[in-house]
Design a protein around this motif. Structure first.
Motif, mmCIF file in Angstrom:
data_model
loop_
_atom_site.group_PDB
_atom_site.id
_atom_site.type_symbol
_atom_site.label_atom_id
_atom_site.label_comp_id
_atom_site.label_asym_id
_atom_site.label_seq_id
_atom_site.Cartn_x
_atom_site.Cartn_y
_atom_site.Cartn_z
ATOM 1 N N MET A 110 14.758 -19.937 64.922
ATOM 2 C CA MET A 110 14.447 -20.788 65.101
ATOM 3 C C MET A 110 13.355 -20.408 66.341
ATOM 4 O O MET A 110 12.952 -19.335 66.837
ATOM 5 N N HIS A 111 11.702 -20.678 65.969
ATOM 6 C CA HIS A 111 10.741 -19.931 66.384
ATOM 7 C C HIS A 111 9.575 -21.688 66.946
ATOM 8 O O HIS A 111 10.345 -22.526 67.397
ATOM 9 N N TRP A 112 8.634 -21.201 67.403
ATOM 10 C CA TRP A 112 7.782 -21.984 68.114
ATOM 11 C C TRP A 112 6.632 -22.812 66.653
ATOM 12 O O TRP A 112 6.744 -22.256 66.085
ATOM 13 N N PHE A 113 6.552 -24.203 67.235
ATOM 14 C CA PHE A 113 6.283 -25.130 65.982
ATOM 15 C C PHE A 113 4.327 -25.473 66.847
ATOM 16 O O PHE A 113 5.802 -26.569 67.313
ATOM 17 N N ASP A 114 3.232 -25.120 66.607
ATOM 18 C CA ASP A 114 2.196 -25.309 67.361
ATOM 19 C C ASP A 114 1.296 -27.017 65.900
ATOM 20 O O ASP A 114 1.323 -26.651 64.980
ATOM 21 N N ILE A 115 1.950 -28.533 66.099
ATOM 22 C CA ILE A 115 1.795 -29.345 65.557
ATOM 23 C C ILE A 115 0.175 -30.022 65.619
ATOM 24 O O ILE A 115 0.021 -30.939 64.270
ATOM 25 N N GLY A 116 -0.379 -28.947 66.738
ATOM 26 C CA GLY A 116 -1.976 -29.745 66.451
ATOM 27 C C GLY A 116 -2.608 -28.489 66.884
ATOM 28 O O GLY A 116 -2.774 -28.515 68.451
ATOM 29 N N VAL A 117 -3.408 -28.203 65.801
ATOM 30 C CA VAL A 117 -3.964 -26.912 66.383
ATOM 31 C C VAL A 117 -5.038 -27.068 64.844
ATOM 32 O O VAL A 117 -5.660 -27.426 63.647
ATOM 33 N N ASN A 118 -6.943 -26.843 65.780
ATOM 34 C CA ASN A 118 -8.200 -27.491 65.355
ATOM 35 C C ASN A 118 -8.163 -25.991 64.666
ATOM 36 O O ASN A 118 -9.272 -25.156 65.066
ATOM 37 N N LEU A 119 -7.508 -25.503 63.753
ATOM 38 C CA LEU A 119 -7.870 -24.202 63.276
ATOM 39 C C LEU A 119 -9.292 -23.428 62.636
ATOM 40 O O LEU A 119 -10.242 -22.676 62.409
ATOM 41 N N THR A 120 -10.398 -25.068 62.390
ATOM 42 C CA THR A 120 -10.776 -24.749 60.974
ATOM 43 C C THR A 120 -12.186 -24.659 62.369
ATOM 44 O O THR A 120 -13.887 -24.946 61.853
ATOM 45 N N ASN A 121 -12.081 -24.819 64.018
ATOM 46 C CA ASN A 121 -13.311 -24.864 64.208
ATOM 47 C C ASN A 121 -13.799 -23.510 64.590
ATOM 48 O O ASN A 121 -13.015 -22.201 64.497
ATOM 49 N N GLU A 122 -15.415 -23.575 64.876
ATOM 50 C CA GLU A 122 -16.445 -22.427 64.502
ATOM 51 C C GLU A 122 -15.217 -21.587 65.941
ATOM 52 O O GLU A 122 -16.797 -19.784 66.177
ATOM 53 N N ARG A 123 -14.981 -21.491 66.761
ATOM 54 C CA ARG A 123 -14.838 -21.103 68.601
ATOM 55 C C ARG A 123 -13.791 -19.909 68.012
ATOM 56 O O ARG A 123 -13.206 -18.373 68.294
ATOM 57 N N PHE A 124 -13.051 -20.061 66.782
ATOM 58 C CA PHE A 124 -11.831 -18.832 66.125
ATOM 59 C C PHE A 124 -11.724 -17.822 65.257
ATOM 60 O O PHE A 124 -13.093 -18.529 64.457
ATOM 61 N N ASP A 125 -11.832 -16.771 65.493
ATOM 62 C CA ASP A 125 -11.723 -16.128 64.653
ATOM 63 C C ASP A 125 -10.537 -15.288 64.404
ATOM 64 O O ASP A 125 -9.516 -15.312 64.964
ATOM 65 N N ILE A 126 -10.123 -16.474 63.421
ATOM 66 C CA ILE A 126 -8.732 -16.800 62.678
ATOM 67 C C ILE A 126 -7.911 -15.835 62.463
ATOM 68 O O ILE A 126 -6.326 -16.353 63.096
ATOM 69 N N GLU A 127 -8.095 -15.193 62.114
ATOM 70 C CA GLU A 127 -6.870 -13.650 61.957
ATOM 71 C C GLU A 127 -6.364 -12.876 63.185
ATOM 72 O O GLU A 127 -5.190 -12.753 62.862
#
Length: 271
Positions: free
Chosen positions: A1-18
């Motif tokens: 069992m782990h954490w599930f984040d149901i709302g992430v705006n990962l396409t946002n330019e603020r993110f360095d995704i990796e």
């Protein structure tokens, strides 16, 4: 069992995704649902799911009420096509926002209703947005509820009465870092004390809604929110409700798996 984040705006330019994905994994946040807010952003969210197959990433496909004026038959067709992909597990972010009215209320109602129709057609749950539009939103959901397979009220910030009305429609309630705000989050902090574990989900809405009281790590962030901070939100929820954080973890994951995996059999893999 782990954490599930149901709302992430990962396409946002603020993110360095990796690095963001790596920090989330280290924090035990191994499943994430990436939010689609327009046809283009929905396409980008799905592309990220495909780009990082080693991560448990899923996405939504929808048009946020801010962009309702752009909704068309072509939008519907594009969202329908996206919903055929097993990685797309909800229709949205859709709903009503009468606070800013970047699109007129009628444009928002029209776009929302089309997306409710889409969710019924493809038999996917809805990922709902609502701000200062509770009465109009609940009326539309009631109209389609018998044909909907379910949904979650994303980033719920309302009061106990509103929360109970959504729960009576068999909807889940998405809790963000808003619950950590002692001033703005007062009504929500009261409401969550009567939120059934069976209706609770957790989300960061990253990079937005960074939890109040969370120390800034100058080595890795610029004050934005990110999925790795989801356990901080869970800890605040546990402190408010007196519920063991492991129970919160168990139910938030299980509820997410149940709702978003309801049609996409085999899309989710717990660990």
């Amino acid at each position: 069992m782990h954490w599930f984040d149901i709302g992430v705006n990962l396409t946002n330019e603020r993110f360095d995704i990796e690095p963001v994905l790596t920090r989330a994994d280290t924090a035990g946040v191994k499943s994430m649902m990436l939010t689609g807010t327009s046809v283009l952003e929905s396409q980008k969210a799905l592309a990220l799911c495909r780009q990082f197959p080693q991560s448990l990433l899923y996405s939504t496909a929808g048009v946020h009420p801010h962009y309702a004026s752009e909704f068309s038959d072509q939008s519907y067709a594009a969202l329908y096509e996206l919903c055929q992909d097993p990685k797309v597990v909800a229709v949205g972010e859709c709903g009503l926002d009468f606070n800013r009215n970047f699109s007129t209320p009628q444009q928002q109602i029209d776009a929302f209703e089309r997306q409710l129709e889409l969710a019924c057609e493809v038999q996917l749950p809805v990922f709902l947005h609502e701000r200062d539009a509770f009465s109009a939103q609940i009326k539309l959901i009631e109209k389609y509820r018998t044909k909907l397979v379910g949904g979650v009220v994303h980033c719920f910030t309302g009061n106990t009465v509103q929360m109970q009305a959504y729960i009576e429609l068999d909807l889940f309630i998405g809790i963000t870092g808003w619950v950590c705000d002692l001033i703005r989050g007062g009504e929500l902090r009261e409401a969550v004390t009567s939120l059934p574990l069976e209706r609770m989900m957790l989300e960061t809405d990253a990079p937005y809604l960074r939890p109040k009281g969370l120390a800034k790590n100058r080595k890795i962030d610029n004050g934005s929110n990110e999925p790795a901070y989801l356990p901080y939100i869970a800890k605040e929820l546990a402190d408010i409700t007196g519920i063991d954080i492991q129970l919160i973890k168990q139910h938030s994951f299980g509820n997410s798996q149940t709702l978003f995996g309801s049609r996409k059999q085999g899309s989710y893999h717990g660990s």
